[in-house]
Design a protein around this motif. Structure first.
Motif, PDB file in Angstrom:
ATOM      1  N   SER A  67      37.050  49.875  48.957  1.00 45.86           N
ATOM      2  CA  SER A  67      36.726  48.557  49.479  1.00 45.86           C
ATOM      3  C   SER A  67      36.504  48.633  50.985  1.00 45.86           C
ATOM      4  O   SER A  67      37.096  49.457  51.673  1.00 45.86           O
ATOM      5  CB  SER A  67      37.886  47.617  49.149  1.00 45.86           C
ATOM      6  OG  SER A  67      37.778  46.430  49.884  1.00 45.86           O
ATOM      7  N   ASP A 110      37.512  46.822  53.302  1.00 43.02           N
ATOM      8  CA  ASP A 110      38.634  46.464  54.174  1.00 43.02           C
ATOM      9  C   ASP A 110      39.846  47.373  53.983  1.00 43.02           C
ATOM     10  O   ASP A 110      40.919  47.101  54.498  1.00 43.02           O
ATOM     11  CB  ASP A 110      39.034  44.998  53.971  1.00 43.02           C
ATOM     12  CG  ASP A 110      39.416  44.709  52.528  1.00 43.02           C
ATOM     13  OD1 ASP A 110      39.134  45.552  51.666  1.00 43.02           O
ATOM     14  OD2 ASP A 110      39.975  43.636  52.274  1.00 43.02           O
ATOM     15  N   ILE A 111      39.661  48.460  53.235  1.00 45.06           N
ATOM     16  CA  ILE A 111      40.782  49.395  53.059  1.00 45.06           C
ATOM     17  C   ILE A 111      41.017  50.157  54.358  1.00 45.06           C
ATOM     18  O   ILE A 111      40.081  50.587  55.017  1.00 45.06           O
ATOM     19  CB  ILE A 111      40.498  50.360  51.884  1.00 45.06           C
ATOM     20  CG1 ILE A 111      40.951  49.701  50.571  1.00 45.06           C
ATOM     21  CG2 ILE A 111      41.209  51.683  52.075  1.00 45.06           C
ATOM     22  CD1 ILE A 111      40.799  50.582  49.365  1.00 45.06           C
ATOM     23  N   ASP A 141      46.475  52.341  53.822  1.00 40.12           N
ATOM     24  CA  ASP A 141      46.480  51.976  52.400  1.00 40.12           C
ATOM     25  C   ASP A 141      46.281  53.222  51.536  1.00 40.12           C
ATOM     26  O   ASP A 141      46.962  53.421  50.527  1.00 40.12           O
ATOM     27  CB  ASP A 141      45.350  50.981  52.092  1.00 40.12           C
ATOM     28  CG  ASP A 141      45.497  49.697  52.902  1.00 40.12           C
ATOM     29  OD1 ASP A 141      46.643  49.310  53.191  1.00 40.12           O
ATOM     30  OD2 ASP A 141      44.466  49.099  53.243  1.00 40.12           O
ATOM     31  N   ARG A 192      42.223  47.289  45.266  1.00 34.97           N
ATOM     32  CA  ARG A 192      41.477  46.132  45.771  1.00 34.97           C
ATOM     33  C   ARG A 192      40.326  45.765  44.839  1.00 34.97           C
ATOM     34  O   ARG A 192      39.216  45.476  45.285  1.00 34.97           O
ATOM     35  CB  ARG A 192      40.893  46.429  47.163  1.00 34.97           C
ATOM     36  CG  ARG A 192      41.905  46.851  48.209  1.00 34.97           C
ATOM     37  CD  ARG A 192      42.499  45.627  48.900  1.00 34.97           C
ATOM     38  NE  ARG A 192      43.579  46.046  49.784  1.00 34.97           N
ATOM     39  CZ  ARG A 192      43.433  46.182  51.091  1.00 34.97           C
ATOM     40  NH1 ARG A 192      42.279  45.959  51.661  1.00 34.97           N
ATOM     41  NH2 ARG A 192      44.477  46.519  51.827  1.00 34.97           N
TER      42      ARG A 192
END
Length: 135
Positions: free
Chosen positions: A34, A36-37, A41, A93
């Motif tokens: 993703s 926004d990872i 994470d 995600r």
């Protein structure tokens, strides 16, 4: 109790890679992450499987947007292989990760061996024809 392994006694930090059979891959390429990872994470998720040495998410030079994949380096080839098996198709995600061994950035001996040899063991010259067309 698992006994601790003895330290490698080679002193000196020259990492001389003895040629071994097959890739000694430590790094995994993780696709379909993703946007926004964060590296944290991925580190959290993958360190459940093995000792994560490094996490790198390449970004586009101009837009600074993540390119949608990441590199994760493990302490050993076995851990990397296990992590690949464990984490391939892992849901993160809302996306299924695709995990494969990363191509080593170094030139491998296999690239030197990219010659074409005919049935008699003679090398066949490459690059004849086929490359005349420009754009």
């Amino acid at each position: 109790g698992s006994g601790g392994g003895g330290g490698s006694g080679d002193g000196g930090n020259q990492k001389r890679d003895e040629p071994t059979s097959g890739p000694t891959g430590l790094s995994l390429l993780v696709r379909n992450i993703s946007q926004d990872i964060q590296t944290e994470d991925l580190r959290d998720a993958f360190s459940r499987v093995g000792e994560v040495r490094d996490v790198y998410i390449p970004r586009d030079f101009h837009s600074q947007q993540p390119k949608g994949f990441a590199f994760i380096e493990f302490a050993s080839h076995d851990q990397a292989r296990e992590a690949r098996d464990e984490m391939d198709n892992f849901m993160m995600r809302g996306r299924h990760l695709e995990v494969v061994f990363a191509q080593e950035r170094r030139k491998t001996p296999n690239e030197m061996r990219g010659r074409v040899v005919d049935g008699n063991g003679n090398e066949v010259p490459q690059g004849r024809g086929g490359d005349r067309g420009g754009d």
